[in-house]
Motif scaffolding. Sequence first.
Motif, PDB file in Angstrom:
ATOM      1  N   GLU A   1       0.834  -1.206   0.000  1.00  0.00           N
ATOM      2  CA  GLU A   1       0.000   0.000   0.000  1.00  0.00           C
ATOM      3  C   GLU A   1       0.867   1.255   0.000  1.00  0.00           C
ATOM      4  OE1 GLU A   1      -3.874   1.908   2.352  1.00  0.00           O
ATOM      5  OE2 GLU A   1      -2.734   0.256   3.258  1.00  0.00           O
ATOM      6  N   ALA A   2       2.020   1.200   0.712  1.00  0.00           N
ATOM      7  CA  ALA A   2       2.910   2.365   0.746  1.00  0.00           C
ATOM      8  C   ALA A   2       3.462   2.674  -0.643  1.00  0.00           C
ATOM      9  CB  ALA A   2       4.051   2.116   1.734  1.00  0.00           C
ATOM     10  N   ASP A   3       3.908   1.644  -1.366  1.00  0.00           N
ATOM     11  CA  ASP A   3       4.381   1.852  -2.732  1.00  0.00           C
ATOM     12  C   ASP A   3       3.244   2.369  -3.619  1.00  0.00           C
ATOM     13  OD1 ASP A   3       6.956   1.090  -2.188  1.00  0.00           O
ATOM     14  OD2 ASP A   3       6.849  -0.845  -3.205  1.00  0.00           O
ATOM     15  N   TRP A   4       2.065   1.803  -3.444  1.00  0.00           N
ATOM     16  CA  TRP A   4       0.879   2.187  -4.222  1.00  0.00           C
ATOM     17  C   TRP A   4       0.598   3.679  -4.094  1.00  0.00           C
ATOM     18  CZ3 TRP A   4      -4.573   2.771  -2.536  1.00  0.00           C
ATOM     19  CH2 TRP A   4      -5.501   2.566  -3.550  1.00  0.00           C
ATOM     20  N   LYS A   5       0.645   4.177  -2.871  1.00  0.00           N
ATOM     21  CA  LYS A   5       0.394   5.596  -2.637  1.00  0.00           C
ATOM     22  C   LYS A   5       1.504   6.453  -3.254  1.00  0.00           C
ATOM     23  CE  LYS A   5      -2.327   4.987   1.585  1.00  0.00           C
ATOM     24  NZ  LYS A   5      -2.363   5.186   3.064  1.00  0.00           N
ATOM     25  N   ARG A   6       2.738   5.957  -3.183  1.00  0.00           N
ATOM     26  CA  ARG A   6       3.851   6.720  -3.775  1.00  0.00           C
ATOM     27  C   ARG A   6       3.713   6.771  -5.296  1.00  0.00           C
ATOM     28  NH1 ARG A   6       8.428   8.913  -2.071  1.00  0.00           N
ATOM     29  NH2 ARG A   6       7.981   8.164   0.031  1.00  0.00           N
ATOM     30  N   PHE A   7       3.351   5.653  -5.906  1.00  0.00           N
ATOM     31  CA  PHE A   7       3.081   5.684  -7.350  1.00  0.00           C
ATOM     32  C   PHE A   7       1.996   6.721  -7.668  1.00  0.00           C
ATOM     33  CE2 PHE A   7       4.850   1.237  -7.602  1.00  0.00           C
ATOM     34  CZ  PHE A   7       5.763   1.481  -8.620  1.00  0.00           C
ATOM     35  N   GLY A   8       0.945   6.716  -6.852  1.00  0.00           N
ATOM     36  CA  GLY A   8      -0.152   7.656  -7.089  1.00  0.00           C
ATOM     37  C   GLY A   8       0.297   9.103  -7.016  1.00  0.00           C
ATOM     38  N   GLU A   9       1.245   9.413  -6.123  1.00  0.00           N
ATOM     39  CA  GLU A   9       1.752  10.778  -6.012  1.00  0.00           C
ATOM     40  C   GLU A   9       2.483  11.206  -7.276  1.00  0.00           C
ATOM     41  OE1 GLU A   9       4.164  10.527  -2.552  1.00  0.00           O
ATOM     42  OE2 GLU A   9       2.464  10.477  -1.154  1.00  0.00           O
ATOM     43  N   HIS A  10       2.934  10.232  -8.058  1.00  0.00           N
ATOM     44  CA  HIS A  10       3.629  10.530  -9.313  1.00  0.00           C
ATOM     45  C   HIS A  10       2.684  10.448 -10.517  1.00  0.00           C
ATOM     46  CE1 HIS A  10       7.988  10.513  -8.024  1.00  0.00           C
ATOM     47  NE2 HIS A  10       7.371  10.114  -6.923  1.00  0.00           N
ATOM     48  N   GLY A  11       1.406  10.359 -10.256  1.00  0.00           N
ATOM     49  CA  GLY A  11       0.439  10.388 -11.343  1.00  0.00           C
ATOM     50  C   GLY A  11       0.088   9.047 -11.947  1.00  0.00           C
ATOM     51  N   TRP A  12       0.536   7.950 -11.328  1.00  0.00           N
ATOM     52  CA  TRP A  12       0.171   6.630 -11.831  1.00  0.00           C
ATOM     53  C   TRP A  12      -1.285   6.344 -11.478  1.00  0.00           C
ATOM     54  CZ3 TRP A  12       4.032   2.307 -12.852  1.00  0.00           C
ATOM     55  CH2 TRP A  12       5.281   2.829 -13.216  1.00  0.00           C
ATOM     56  N   LEU A  13      -1.929   5.509 -12.283  1.00  0.00           N
ATOM     57  CA  LEU A  13      -3.316   5.127 -12.047  1.00  0.00           C
ATOM     58  C   LEU A  13      -3.352   3.963 -11.060  1.00  0.00           C
ATOM     59  CD1 LEU A  13      -4.648   5.293 -15.716  1.00  0.00           C
ATOM     60  CD2 LEU A  13      -4.366   7.137 -14.033  1.00  0.00           C
ATOM     61  N   LEU A  14      -4.309   4.005 -10.150  1.00  0.00           N
ATOM     62  CA  LEU A  14      -4.328   3.079  -9.022  1.00  0.00           C
ATOM     63  C   LEU A  14      -5.483   2.089  -9.146  1.00  0.00           C
ATOM     64  CD1 LEU A  14      -3.526   5.587  -6.142  1.00  0.00           C
ATOM     65  CD2 LEU A  14      -1.944   4.229  -7.535  1.00  0.00           C
ATOM     66  N   ARG A  15      -5.142   0.815  -8.897  1.00  0.00           N
ATOM     67  CA  ARG A  15      -6.126  -0.258  -9.024  1.00  0.00           C
ATOM     68  C   ARG A  15      -6.145  -1.092  -7.745  1.00  0.00           C
ATOM     69  NH1 ARG A  15      -6.679  -4.523 -14.161  1.00  0.00           N
ATOM     70  NH2 ARG A  15      -8.939  -4.831 -13.900  1.00  0.00           N
ATOM     71  N   LEU A  16      -7.321  -1.587  -7.395  1.00  0.00           N
ATOM     72  CA  LEU A  16      -7.495  -2.477  -6.250  1.00  0.00           C
ATOM     73  C   LEU A  16      -7.878  -3.867  -6.733  1.00  0.00           C
ATOM     74  CD1 LEU A  16      -9.512  -0.414  -3.598  1.00  0.00           C
ATOM     75  CD2 LEU A  16      -7.134  -1.157  -3.430  1.00  0.00           C
ATOM     76  N   GLY A  17      -7.428  -4.874  -5.993  1.00  0.00           N
ATOM     77  CA  GLY A  17      -7.849  -6.249  -6.201  1.00  0.00           C
ATOM     78  C   GLY A  17      -8.081  -6.889  -4.839  1.00  0.00           C
ATOM     79  N   ARG A  18      -8.162  -8.201  -4.811  1.00  0.00           N
ATOM     80  CA  ARG A  18      -8.323  -8.864  -3.514  1.00  0.00           C
ATOM     81  C   ARG A  18      -7.669 -10.235  -3.532  1.00  0.00           C
ATOM     82  NH1 ARG A  18     -13.704  -9.880  -5.491  1.00  0.00           N
ATOM     83  NH2 ARG A  18     -14.148 -12.116  -5.586  1.00  0.00           N
ATOM     84  N   GLN A  19      -7.244 -10.647  -2.342  1.00  0.00           N
ATOM     85  CA  GLN A  19      -6.728 -11.985  -2.093  1.00  0.00           C
ATOM     86  C   GLN A  19      -7.352 -12.496  -0.802  1.00  0.00           C
ATOM     87  OE1 GLN A  19      -2.434 -12.163  -1.989  1.00  0.00           O
ATOM     88  NE2 GLN A  19      -2.266 -12.164  -4.222  1.00  0.00           N
ATOM     89  N   TYR A  20      -6.884 -13.692  -0.397  1.00  0.00           N
ATOM     90  CA  TYR A  20      -7.413 -14.318   0.820  1.00  0.00           C
ATOM     91  C   TYR A  20      -6.249 -14.734   1.710  1.00  0.00           C
ATOM     92  CZ  TYR A  20     -11.598 -14.348  -1.993  1.00  0.00           C
ATOM     93  OH  TYR A  20     -12.649 -13.959  -2.775  1.00  0.00           O
ATOM     94  N   HIS A  21      -6.222 -14.181   2.925  1.00  0.00           N
ATOM     95  CA  HIS A  21      -5.142 -14.447   3.867  1.00  0.00           C
ATOM     96  C   HIS A  21      -5.720 -14.972   5.179  1.00  0.00           C
ATOM     97  CE1 HIS A  21      -2.494 -11.138   1.772  1.00  0.00           C
ATOM     98  NE2 HIS A  21      -2.819 -12.134   0.975  1.00  0.00           N
TER      99      HIS A  21
END
Length: 391
Positions: free
Chosen positions: A162-182
């Motif tokens: 999630e931390a990398d995801w937010k950093r990508f977003g700060e650089h204008g990358w498009l953000l996607r969500l998925g799901r897994q099972y833990h």
Amino acid sequence: MPDASPTIGLRVVESLAGIDEQEWDACALAPGAAGNPFLSHRFLKALEDSKSVGRRTGWQPQYLLAEAEDGTLQGAVPLYVKGHSQGEYVFDHGWAQALERAGRRYYPKLQVAVPFTPVPGPRLFARPGPYADGVRDALIDMMAKLAGDNGISSVHATFCTEADWKRFGEHGWLLRLGRQYHWHNEGYRTFDDFLAALASRKRKAIRKERESVRREGLSIRQLSGDDIKPAHWDAFFAFYMDTGGRKWGSPYLTRSFFDILGDTMADKVVLVLAEADGRPVGGALNLKGDDTLYGRYWGCLESHAFLHFEACYYQAIDYAIAHGLQRVEAGAQGDHKIQRGYLPVPTYSAHWIVDPGFRRAVDDFLGRERPMVEQEIEGLMQYSPFRKENE
């Protein structure tokens, strides 16, 4: 980067052969990676050395490195040129078809991932220190530049933190969500402790499934380290090929990959084998990190009721409890995992689209998809097998 930061050089290499293992792991397995074995130099190089990745398979390594003036590795990205969208588990086939219908090429694209492995973890590797964030920023910007300068349609960072995801977003990358099972270890001392946390009906169902496997006369073994012999890898590869051939058409990993894994990372492997009268009939491959057991591949040559659940889910829970691990990650897909104690969690990916018009279309799609994924996770949690407070 700040003026006081050191000069960082960026370059791309096609192999880890010339990269020092300790240097790579100092960045890839830095605090926060939880000792994730899939990010390690040994695992990624095993994919190379076994020819599981390369031009032939459409996963061409293009590792992006960030180095100090003295050559010390400060950061890296596990980057691959892809000529298809196979083995990724975050599906963009519809995007490819849409762009190609518009007369543009989607492939090749750049993929930031662990090949064939939907394991969440850092994708922006950085050596710990005051300049780590600046290194990550430089890596993000360089990937976008590589795509733009080389006529590449897009860059996709899948199963990032999630931390990398937010950093990508700060650089204008498009953000996607998925799901897994833990599965999460709530301080259980035994499997029965875990069962006691479930609603009565779910607890009884799991006991019946495990008893069914025993009634069929199957014995289950957990092997790790030197206990794993070449014959065990032979058996598991046969399972892998059978399942891979049916699910994917062309299994990704070569036989030599498993030999290399056994030679270099056996201490990280937990191989579950099911045997009937001493004959291996099925099994599951797991790798272990500092606090997590990662369930990856499964297969069988005979049909036995509930063997899949026993080998992949219950044995993993047994192992995690016995070894004090905090989590079992059971991978993508499969709502049936919920009833066995594996609950849905979000996964994260970030996408850089070069073409402005196509970027707007994907951004619009993701803006509508993210709330739907959040709602799905919330809805699936209603099927949790764990006891409610009044039960």
